[in-house]
Motif scaffolding. Structure first.
Motif, mmCIF file in Angstrom:
data_model
loop_
_atom_site.group_PDB
_atom_site.id
_atom_site.type_symbol
_atom_site.label_atom_id
_atom_site.label_comp_id
_atom_site.label_asym_id
_atom_site.label_seq_id
_atom_site.Cartn_x
_atom_site.Cartn_y
_atom_site.Cartn_z
ATOM 1 N N ALA A 98 92.533 17.285 21.628
ATOM 2 C CA ALA A 98 92.360 15.833 21.614
ATOM 3 C C ALA A 98 90.910 15.540 21.271
ATOM 4 O O ALA A 98 90.043 16.417 21.387
ATOM 5 C CB ALA A 98 92.720 15.224 22.972
ATOM 6 N N TYR A 147 88.187 17.694 23.152
ATOM 7 C CA TYR A 147 88.767 18.044 24.450
ATOM 8 C C TYR A 147 89.476 19.382 24.346
ATOM 9 O O TYR A 147 90.228 19.646 23.401
ATOM 10 C CB TYR A 147 89.753 16.960 24.882
ATOM 11 C CG TYR A 147 90.649 17.349 26.043
ATOM 12 C CD1 TYR A 147 90.290 17.046 27.361
ATOM 13 C CD2 TYR A 147 91.858 18.014 25.830
ATOM 14 C CE1 TYR A 147 91.104 17.400 28.422
ATOM 15 C CE2 TYR A 147 92.685 18.371 26.883
ATOM 16 C CZ TYR A 147 92.303 18.065 28.177
ATOM 17 O OH TYR A 147 93.109 18.415 29.226
ATOM 18 N N HIS A 151 96.162 20.613 33.110
ATOM 19 C CA HIS A 151 96.556 19.342 32.502
ATOM 20 C C HIS A 151 98.048 19.123 32.744
ATOM 21 O O HIS A 151 98.870 20.000 32.486
ATOM 22 C CB HIS A 151 96.266 19.382 30.997
ATOM 23 C CG HIS A 151 96.826 18.217 30.243
ATOM 24 N ND1 HIS A 151 96.160 17.022 30.102
ATOM 25 C CD2 HIS A 151 98.008 18.057 29.582
ATOM 26 C CE1 HIS A 151 96.885 16.191 29.390
ATOM 27 N NE2 HIS A 151 98.016 16.788 29.072
ATOM 28 N N GLU A 185 99.616 15.601 32.151
ATOM 29 C CA GLU A 185 100.034 14.687 31.097
ATOM 30 C C GLU A 185 98.920 13.681 30.813
ATOM 31 O O GLU A 185 98.010 13.484 31.619
ATOM 32 C CB GLU A 185 101.305 13.930 31.494
ATOM 33 C CG GLU A 185 101.141 13.025 32.713
ATOM 34 C CD GLU A 185 102.377 12.202 33.013
ATOM 35 O OE1 GLU A 185 102.987 11.690 32.049
ATOM 36 O OE2 GLU A 185 102.731 12.088 34.199
ATOM 37 N N TRP A 186 99.014 13.076 29.632
ATOM 38 C CA TRP A 186 98.160 11.945 29.316
ATOM 39 C C TRP A 186 98.855 10.683 29.816
ATOM 40 O O TRP A 186 99.996 10.403 29.456
ATOM 41 C CB TRP A 186 97.920 11.831 27.813
ATOM 42 C CG TRP A 186 97.142 12.969 27.213
ATOM 43 C CD1 TRP A 186 97.612 13.932 26.370
ATOM 44 C CD2 TRP A 186 95.754 13.253 27.423
ATOM 45 N NE1 TRP A 186 96.599 14.804 26.036
ATOM 46 C CE2 TRP A 186 95.450 14.403 26.665
ATOM 47 C CE3 TRP A 186 94.747 12.648 28.173
ATOM 48 C CZ2 TRP A 186 94.177 14.974 26.638
ATOM 49 C CZ3 TRP A 186 93.479 13.202 28.146
ATOM 50 C CH2 TRP A 186 93.200 14.347 27.390
ATOM 51 N N GLU A 203 96.504 6.955 26.051
ATOM 52 C CA GLU A 203 95.829 7.575 24.916
ATOM 53 C C GLU A 203 95.410 6.506 23.909
ATOM 54 O O GLU A 203 96.202 5.652 23.521
ATOM 55 C CB GLU A 203 96.757 8.569 24.214
ATOM 56 C CG GLU A 203 97.226 9.737 25.057
ATOM 57 C CD GLU A 203 98.159 10.659 24.304
ATOM 58 O OE1 GLU A 203 97.696 11.348 23.376
ATOM 59 O OE2 GLU A 203 99.371 10.659 24.629
ATOM 60 N N ASP A 263 92.018 5.988 20.642
ATOM 61 C CA ASP A 263 90.976 6.711 19.912
ATOM 62 C C ASP A 263 89.736 6.945 20.765
ATOM 63 O O ASP A 263 89.170 8.037 20.779
ATOM 64 C CB ASP A 263 90.580 5.933 18.644
ATOM 65 C CG ASP A 263 91.600 6.069 17.534
ATOM 66 O OD1 ASP A 263 92.525 6.897 17.660
ATOM 67 O OD2 ASP A 263 91.475 5.351 16.525
ATOM 68 N N ARG A 307 90.897 7.983 26.999
ATOM 69 C CA ARG A 307 92.084 8.707 27.426
ATOM 70 C C ARG A 307 92.093 8.797 28.948
ATOM 71 O O ARG A 307 91.038 8.938 29.567
ATOM 72 C CB ARG A 307 92.112 10.134 26.844
ATOM 73 C CG ARG A 307 92.451 10.175 25.364
ATOM 74 C CD ARG A 307 92.361 11.578 24.804
ATOM 75 N NE ARG A 307 92.902 11.609 23.459
ATOM 76 C CZ ARG A 307 94.146 11.919 23.135
ATOM 77 N NH1 ARG A 307 95.001 12.264 24.106
ATOM 78 N NH2 ARG A 307 94.557 11.913 21.892
ATOM 79 N N THR A 308 93.277 8.747 29.511
ATOM 80 C CA THR A 308 93.449 8.942 30.948
ATOM 81 C C THR A 308 94.359 10.136 31.155
ATOM 82 O O THR A 308 95.461 10.188 30.608
ATOM 83 C CB THR A 308 94.054 7.694 31.613
ATOM 84 O OG1 THR A 308 93.212 6.570 31.372
ATOM 85 C CG2 THR A 308 94.186 7.905 33.116
ATOM 86 N N GLU A 309 93.896 11.072 31.956
ATOM 87 C CA GLU A 309 94.576 12.349 32.124
ATOM 88 C C GLU A 309 94.987 12.553 33.575
ATOM 89 O O GLU A 309 94.247 12.206 34.497
ATOM 90 C CB GLU A 309 93.624 13.480 31.692
ATOM 91 C CG GLU A 309 94.193 14.877 31.804
ATOM 92 C CD GLU A 309 93.186 15.939 31.398
ATOM 93 O OE1 GLU A 309 93.618 17.069 31.100
ATOM 94 O OE2 GLU A 309 91.968 15.651 31.386
#
Length: 287
Positions: free
Chosen positions: A11, A23, A99, A101-102, A105, A107, A110-112
């Motif tokens: 990512a 990432y 990890h 999941e996202w 998302e 550009d 991002r939140t993970e």
């Protein structure tokens, strides 16, 4: 014989279509280094790389990450563990941040969702991490990293550090940025403060590193946002690295179901800005 192209990053964070941070999930990191997601390379707007990963001096340093050396005995930092009776020794105590999941998302943000598991694979913590790239000015952008760690183990936990285990001044653990080594250590300074000794362990409003990558000058300015401001962990002479310390000199309790939230913003600038305080003020207006 031609070499294979480098694999595409899992990512990226983009600003105006340009990649400023890549990432990596950390899934292939050696287990003894406490595998975890990280950002590397992180770049200035002109493309200068300002992170390092797997350096020879500390193989467990992984770009920009959230790394904690002691969560009730499990290391999410990697490498050796400081013990009161034997000093720094290699133990079979390395956890893993996985990890899941996202959750969102885009550009530039991002939140993970992450799962922090112990050596047996049992979850100790669940984390929601927000990564965002913010435009500041023509030569500067900001990496905004928010972490929310929840104790999902079903028991009370606590966060410690080598300092809480008896090694003075080694209160690292939490947000950590490893910068690349150069011919000379970077200058380190803050509001009214100059040098590693003055800033290490301080709660300065901001902390700056100003260095070079070859002939290209760069500046990183770190600030914390929110009700909790942790002491700064700083290294410049041995290697360039900055962290915000969750357990500087005392263990941090985390009861079952409890939550720890921290936000660290890093200004990434080309050159050596003459007025860092004004740059910080402009960045705070974006938060």
């Amino acid at each position: 014989m031609t070499s294979s192209p480098a694999p595409a990053p899992l990512a990226r964070l983009l600003l105006d279509g340009s990649a400023v941070a890549d990432y990596d999930s950390g899934a292939t990191v050696d287990p003894v280094l406490s595998p975890r997601p990280y950002l590397h390379p992180v770049r200035t707007l002109a493309g200068t790389v300002v992170t390092e990963t797997l350096p020879e001096d500390h193989l467990h340093h992984l770009g920009v990450s959230v790394a904690v050396p002691d969560v009730s005995g499990t290391s999410f930092w990697g490498g050796r563990t400081f013990t009161p009776d034997r000093g720094s020794v290699l133990l079979d105590n390395h956890g893993r941040q996985q990890h899941v999941e996202w959750l969102a998302e885009a550009d530039s943000a991002r939140t993970e969702l992450l799962s922090w598991t112990d050596t047996s694979g049992a979850e100790m913590l669940s984390e929601e991490r927000v990564l965002a790239a913010l435009s500041v000015d023509a030569r500067t952008w900001a990496l905004d990293l928010t972490t929310r760690l929840r104790n999902t183990s079903g028991r009370d936990l606590s966060i410690g550090s080598p300092a809480t285990n008896g090694r003075p001044g080694a209160g690292y653990g939490g947000f950590f940025w490893r910068a690349p080594v150069a011919a000379h250590p970077p200058r380190c300074f803050g509001p009214g403060l100059e040098g590693e000794e003055a800033l290490h362990g301080s709660r300065a409003d901001w902390l700056a590193l100003a260095g070079y990558a070859g002939d290209a000058p760069w500046t990183l300015v770190f600030l914390q946002d929110g009700p909790e401001r942790d002491p700064w962990f700083l290294r410049a002479g041995d290697y360039p690295g900055v962290g915000a310390s969750l357990a500087w000199d005392a263990r941090l309790p985390l009861p079952a179901g409890g939550l720890i939230a921290r936000r660290t913003v890093t200004l990434v600038a080309d050159g050596h800005p003459s007025d860092v305080a004004s740059l910080v003020a402009a960045a705070r207006e974006l938060l």
